[in-house]
Design an enzyme around this catalytic site. Sequence first.
Site, PDB file in Angstrom:
ATOM      1  N   LEU A   1       7.501  -2.079   5.183  1.00  0.00           N
ATOM      2  CA  LEU A   1       7.330  -2.562   3.804  1.00  0.00           C
ATOM      3  C   LEU A   1       6.022  -2.075   3.177  1.00  0.00           C
ATOM      4  CD1 LEU A   1       8.799  -6.203   3.885  1.00  0.00           C
ATOM      5  CD2 LEU A   1       9.933  -4.049   3.364  1.00  0.00           C
ATOM      6  N   GLY A   2       5.359  -1.143   3.826  1.00  0.00           N
ATOM      7  CA  GLY A   2       4.197  -0.508   3.202  1.00  0.00           C
ATOM      8  C   GLY A   2       2.918  -1.320   3.277  1.00  0.00           C
ATOM      9  N   SER A   3       2.797  -2.154   4.309  1.00  0.00           N
ATOM     10  CA  SER A   3       1.630  -3.034   4.402  1.00  0.00           C
ATOM     11  C   SER A   3       0.299  -2.269   4.347  1.00  0.00           C
ATOM     12  CB  SER A   3       1.762  -3.863   5.678  1.00  0.00           C
ATOM     13  OG  SER A   3       0.527  -4.132   6.229  1.00  0.00           O
TER      14      SER A   3
ATOM     15  N   ASP B   1       4.590   6.262   0.782  1.00  0.00           N
ATOM     16  CA  ASP B   1       4.152   4.863   0.653  1.00  0.00           C
ATOM     17  C   ASP B   1       3.042   4.720  -0.390  1.00  0.00           C
ATOM     18  OD1 ASP B   1       5.903   4.418   2.728  1.00  0.00           O
ATOM     19  OD2 ASP B   1       4.521   3.184   3.893  1.00  0.00           O
TER      20      ASP B   1
HETATM   21  O1  PMV Z   1       5.803   3.162   6.454  1.00  0.00           O
HETATM   22  P1  PMV Z   1       7.245   3.184   6.722  1.00  0.00           P
HETATM   23  O2  PMV Z   1       7.624   2.554   8.003  1.00  0.00           O
HETATM   24  O3  PMV Z   1       8.065   2.765   5.549  1.00  0.00           O
HETATM   25  O4  PMV Z   1       7.686   4.706   6.995  1.00  0.00           O
HETATM   26  C1  PMV Z   1       7.452   5.697   6.085  1.00  0.00           C
HETATM   27  C2  PMV Z   1       8.589   6.607   6.051  1.00  0.00           C
HETATM   28  C3  PMV Z   1       8.610   7.777   7.021  1.00  0.00           C
HETATM   29  O5  PMV Z   1       9.434   8.744   6.368  1.00  0.00           O
HETATM   30  C4  PMV Z   1       9.264   7.363   8.324  1.00  0.00           C
HETATM   31  C5  PMV Z   1       7.238   8.358   7.308  1.00  0.00           C
HETATM   32  C6  PMV Z   1       6.590   9.060   6.126  1.00  0.00           C
HETATM   33  O6  PMV Z   1       5.391   9.344   6.217  1.00  0.00           O
HETATM   34  O7  PMV Z   1       7.263   9.350   5.137  1.00  0.00           O
END
Ligand code: PMV
Length: 328
Positions: free
Chosen positions: A108-110, A164
């Site tokens: 969820l981008g914490s 993110d």
């Molecule tokens: O932060 P998360 O768990 O939502 O993962 C980001 C998405 C990935 O594609 C898995 C990694 C990235 O850097 O884009």
Amino acid sequence: MILGIGRAAGKVILFGEHAVVYGRPALAVPVTQVQAEARVEPAAAGTGITICAADLGEEIALGRAAADHPLALAVRLALAHLRGEEVGPREPDWRITVCSTIPIASGLGSGAAVSTALVRGVAAALKQQEAAAGRPAPVLSAATVSALVYETEKLHHGTPSGIDNTVIAYGQPVYFVRGRPAEPFAIGRPFTLVIADTGIRSPTRITVGDVRRAWEREPARYEALFDRIAALVEQARTAIADGEPARLGPLMDQNHALLSEIGVSCAELDVLIAAARAAGALGAKLSGGGRGGNMIALATEKNAARVAEALIAAGATRTIVTEVAPIP
Ligand code: PMV
């Protein structure tokens, strides 16, 4: 007395995670039901900056924090950018309290939200100080916030795509391609998502690293999987813009199947995804790094509560019902 407050929402990736690390597009939206907040208050003269991470029970003196401490780095980068100088003896005397309702390591981008809240909090505090001194305050664009937060994301993720920090700093739905400017995408008609947490913390750095090793072993197979995900992202973008979100259901199912082939699903995610579909969701997939964290299900306004209940009954530790709508 509060000098400034910075806030940032969480996010979910609708389509395209993992493939986005390899140059394919992805779609992500902010989730305002969960938030990070950084509150800046004055501290005793000569004490410098202390960051108090309330949820982690951590107190960090900026002057003594390691160069790779993510919270300290966010504050240092924001100060250096806004004041146009390295932070040194003239560090302001502040107590910065950070808190967040975004679960960590769960997609969820914490990390990006906490860094964004810190950067915005520092900017708000400096703005107030400059205004009090009758000077114009420097302005931080969303692109700058995103670029500063990206530097802290490297500490969390290793090789982050940048999705993110982009969706969180812009606070808008974004169609994201690594290395290109953020592109907000059109939403023809609002739609409802149920987000459910497996309760399993799964650091993105690990799944991204595993995918990298698998891609190195079988590049042609993985490139083909990423291409198929990219095609789904484009179809999803069109369905959303056309105001036909029901078309997203099968696309989510297909994206999840491809993520399973890539090797980033797990039994707990698959159980929640099956439960959501059985309760009437139009489609469901993992969201984010995978192997735990959160999944998303496409619901209708009518069946969202039922889908959320079914997810809890199937073992979700928490659900969030959110509407994806155009930003007014
Ligand atoms: O932060 P998360 O768990 O939502 O993962 C980001 C998405 C990935 O594609 C898995 C990694 C990235 O850097 O884009």
